[in-house]
Each structure stands twice: as structure tokens, then as C-alpha cells.
Design a protein around this motif. Structure first.
Motif, short mmCIF file in Angstrom:
data_model
loop_
_atom_site.label_atom_id
_atom_site.label_comp_id
_atom_site.label_asym_id
_atom_site.label_seq_id
_atom_site.Cartn_x
_atom_site.Cartn_y
_atom_site.Cartn_z
N THR A 246 -12.74 -6.27 5.12
CA THR A 246 -12.88 -5.71 6.48
C THR A 246 -14.25 -6.05 7.06
O THR A 246 -14.37 -6.41 8.24
CB THR A 246 -12.69 -4.19 6.46
OG1 THR A 246 -11.37 -3.89 5.96
CG2 THR A 246 -12.83 -3.60 7.86
N ARG A 247 -15.28 -5.96 6.24
CA ARG A 247 -16.62 -6.30 6.71
C ARG A 247 -16.71 -7.78 7.09
O ARG A 247 -17.38 -8.14 8.06
CB ARG A 247 -17.66 -5.94 5.64
CG ARG A 247 -18.01 -4.47 5.59
CD ARG A 247 -19.17 -4.19 4.64
NE ARG A 247 -18.72 -4.11 3.27
CZ ARG A 247 -18.26 -2.99 2.71
NH1 ARG A 247 -18.19 -1.87 3.41
NH2 ARG A 247 -17.88 -2.98 1.44
N HIS B 156 -8.92 2.86 -6.21
CA HIS B 156 -10.30 2.92 -5.70
C HIS B 156 -10.91 1.51 -5.68
O HIS B 156 -11.60 1.13 -4.72
CB HIS B 156 -11.15 3.85 -6.56
CG HIS B 156 -10.88 5.30 -6.34
ND1 HIS B 156 -11.01 5.90 -5.11
CD2 HIS B 156 -10.47 6.26 -7.21
CE1 HIS B 156 -10.71 7.19 -5.22
NE2 HIS B 156 -10.37 7.43 -6.48
N ALA C 76 -9.40 -0.46 -2.83
CA ALA C 76 -9.93 0.02 -1.55
C ALA C 76 -11.31 -0.59 -1.28
O ALA C 76 -11.63 -0.98 -0.15
CB ALA C 76 -10.03 1.55 -1.56
N TRP C 77 -12.14 -0.70 -2.35
CA TRP C 77 -13.46 -1.31 -2.19
C TRP C 77 -13.32 -2.78 -1.79
O TRP C 77 -14.05 -3.26 -0.91
CB TRP C 77 -14.23 -1.19 -3.50
CG TRP C 77 -15.64 -1.74 -3.42
CD1 TRP C 77 -16.76 -1.08 -3.02
CD2 TRP C 77 -16.04 -3.09 -3.72
NE1 TRP C 77 -17.84 -1.93 -3.06
CE2 TRP C 77 -17.43 -3.16 -3.48
CE3 TRP C 77 -15.37 -4.22 -4.17
CZ2 TRP C 77 -18.16 -4.33 -3.68
CZ3 TRP C 77 -16.10 -5.39 -4.37
CH2 TRP C 77 -17.46 -5.44 -4.14
N GLU C 78 -12.38 -3.49 -2.42
CA GLU C 78 -12.17 -4.89 -2.09
C GLU C 78 -11.68 -5.05 -0.65
O GLU C 78 -12.11 -5.97 0.06
CB GLU C 78 -11.16 -5.49 -3.06
CG GLU C 78 -11.66 -5.60 -4.49
CD GLU C 78 -10.59 -6.10 -5.44
OE1 GLU C 78 -9.64 -6.77 -4.96
OE2 GLU C 78 -10.68 -5.84 -6.64
N VAL C 79 -10.79 -4.18 -0.23
CA VAL C 79 -10.29 -4.24 1.15
C VAL C 79 -11.43 -3.97 2.13
O VAL C 79 -11.54 -4.61 3.17
CB VAL C 79 -9.14 -3.24 1.36
CG1 VAL C 79 -8.77 -3.14 2.83
CG2 VAL C 79 -7.91 -3.64 0.53
N ASP C 80 -12.30 -3.02 1.79
CA ASP C 80 -13.45 -2.74 2.66
C ASP C 80 -14.36 -3.96 2.78
O ASP C 80 -14.92 -4.23 3.85
CB ASP C 80 -14.25 -1.55 2.11
CG ASP C 80 -13.55 -0.22 2.35
OD1 ASP C 80 -12.65 -0.18 3.21
OD2 ASP C 80 -13.90 0.76 1.66
N GLU C 81 -14.51 -4.70 1.68
CA GLU C 81 -15.32 -5.92 1.72
C GLU C 81 -14.69 -6.94 2.66
O GLU C 81 -15.38 -7.60 3.45
CB GLU C 81 -15.45 -6.50 0.31
CG GLU C 81 -16.44 -5.76 -0.58
CD GLU C 81 -17.85 -5.83 0.00
OE1 GLU C 81 -18.38 -6.94 0.17
OE2 GLU C 81 -18.42 -4.76 0.29
N THR D 43 0.84 -1.19 0.00
CA THR D 43 0.00 0.00 0.00
C THR D 43 0.87 1.25 0.00
O THR D 43 0.56 2.26 -0.64
CB THR D 43 -0.94 0.01 1.21
OG1 THR D 43 -1.82 -1.12 1.15
CG2 THR D 43 -1.78 1.27 1.26
#
Length: 233
Positions: A60-61, A50, A53-58, A39
Motif C-alpha cells: 500500500t505504501r 498479521h 497484513a504487514w506485507e499488504v501495508d508495505e 481475505t
């Protein structure tokens, strides 16, 4: 506090299952550790950043779905010992940890060699001074426990002789003086060529509540046996 923990081994109902869980959590931490490093260093286009980041947020959830409240504290590991898996210097489960693996020596000294990279950078190409303090506090703090006198850090004085280049570094520490509950420890940090970049001195005090309860370090920094005595021949 140092990584000296309670010198007890507790029964574990399913050591094989717990060992498998530790292996998985350790592998997860190592993957995130690589993610942190990349990173910092990636040069992918903004639109790809971007998407990542969306994949990492997924992810994280997914992790948040079954996460405990608050920090880990001490946990019983598969070997029955109390471990500090969340420790930011040595923790098995902490991707912020380099992690350090500390070696003990017969004279109660300790040393540690570790590779620090982009995520630990302060001055360009060199290790951040706060990361250096973390490493030296952990290595110096292990030494009193090796002598059977684990303690809290009363002070840690560092003299930065020269910038420490990123890459392989080695920290070492030894007991300079012992008086009652106080242990004075000295050590240094060296670069890949063996040159001293930082000198350190720390005072560690064994707290009253720990006099009868604490012994050798048994944390993620390594396994250390309690000192010999009537209860530990």
C-alpha cells in the motif's frame, strides 16, 4: 449516471505505452480482486494473518508513493475513448468491480453474465442485495445509451423473488417505453439454472446538459458505436 460517455475519440500521444500501462493496471486490479476474495475465505493462523497484513501495508505504501488526489473520473484510454476505469461495476482499475462485461444486442437490449463469489455474499451462500442492485443498475442503465439516449437513474425498483445463489448469474434488460427524455427499462436477474431471482424496472432521464454531448456508452463495460446520422454515417 449510465455508462454513456462523450462520443468522441481524442488523439493519444503514445497509444502503445498507454495500452501497456492499462494492461499492467488491469492486472494489478485482478490480483487485488483475488486478494479480496481470499481475505474473506482464508483460514491461516492469526500470526500469519498479521504477517500478511504487514506485507499488504508495505505494498500500500508503494502504491501511495505516486497516487493522484481524489477519484479518477474519466480518462482518455489508449484507443482514444473516454473510459471510467474507476467504475465499481465495470472499471478496469477497480478491484471492487466484479467486473461486468455487458453485451449489446441489435434490439438495443443488453445482457451480462458474471461470477460472484465470497466477497459478494449477503445471506449465507447468496448474493448481497446491494450487489444485485449495483449489477442491475449498470445493466439497465446501459440500455438507454444503446438507443442514443444515455441518462441518469431517476429510480430503480427491484423485486427480490427469491435469494440469488453465489456463482454464475445473468442480468438482462430492454427498453419498455420511451417518452421525450425519459426511458423506462425493465430487466431481471437469473441464477445459474435460468430461474428469475430478481425483477427490475428503472427510469433513466437524459439530462439537459447531455442532450447534444452524450451518445453511446464507451466505458469499461464495452465498446459501443454512436448511432448512425449525418455526423456518424
Amino acid at each position: 449516471m449510465t455508462d454513456g460517455l462523450f462520443p468522441i475519440v481524442l488523439p493519444v500521444e503514445d497509444p502503445d505505452g498507454l495500452a501497456e500501462q492499462e494492461q499492467a493496471y488491469g492486472a494489478l486490479a485482478e490480483s487485488v480482486r483475488r486478494l479480496i476474495d481470499l481475505t474473506v475465505r482464508t483460514q491461516i493462523p492469526a500470526e500469519d494473518a498479521h504477517d500478511v497484513a504487514w506485507e499488504v501495508d508495505e505494498l500500500t505504501r508503494r502504491l501511495a508513493a505516486e497516487a493522484q488526489e481524489g477519484p479518477l473520473g474519466l480518462q482518455v484510454a489508449s484507443d482514444g475513448r473516454l473510459r471510467d476505469h474507476g467504475n465499481p461495476a465495470v472499471g478496469l482499475r477497480n478491484p471492487l468491480a466484479p467486473p461486468l462485461r455487458i453485451e449489446k444486442h441489435p434490439d438495443h437490449s443488453a445482457s451480462c453474465t458474471v461470477v460472484l463469489g465470497a466477497a459478494h455474499e449477503g445471506p449465507p451462500g447468496h448474493v448481497h442485495g446491494g450487489i444485485i442492485a449495483l449489477v442491475l443498475d449498470q445493466v439497465l442503465g446501459t440500455v438507454p445509451a444503446l438507443a442514443g439516449k444515455p441518462g441518469l437513474t431517476a429510480y430503480l425498483n427491484l423485486t427480490y423473488r427469491r435469494p440469488t445463489p453465489l456463482g454464475t448469474i445473468t442480468a438482462q434488460a430492454h427498453i419498455a417505453e420511451t417518452t421525450g427524455r425519459k426511458t423506462l427499462v425493465r430487466g431481471d436477474l437469473r441464477d445459474a439454472h435460468g430461474a428469475v431471482t430478481v425483477e427490475a424496472e428503472g427510469l433513466f432521464i437524459t439530462p439537459t446538459f447531455a442532450l447534444d454531448a452524450l451518445a453511446q456508452p464507451q466505458s469499461d463495460a464495452g465498446d459501443f458505436d454512436p448511432p448512425a446520422g449525418p455526423e456518424n454515417p
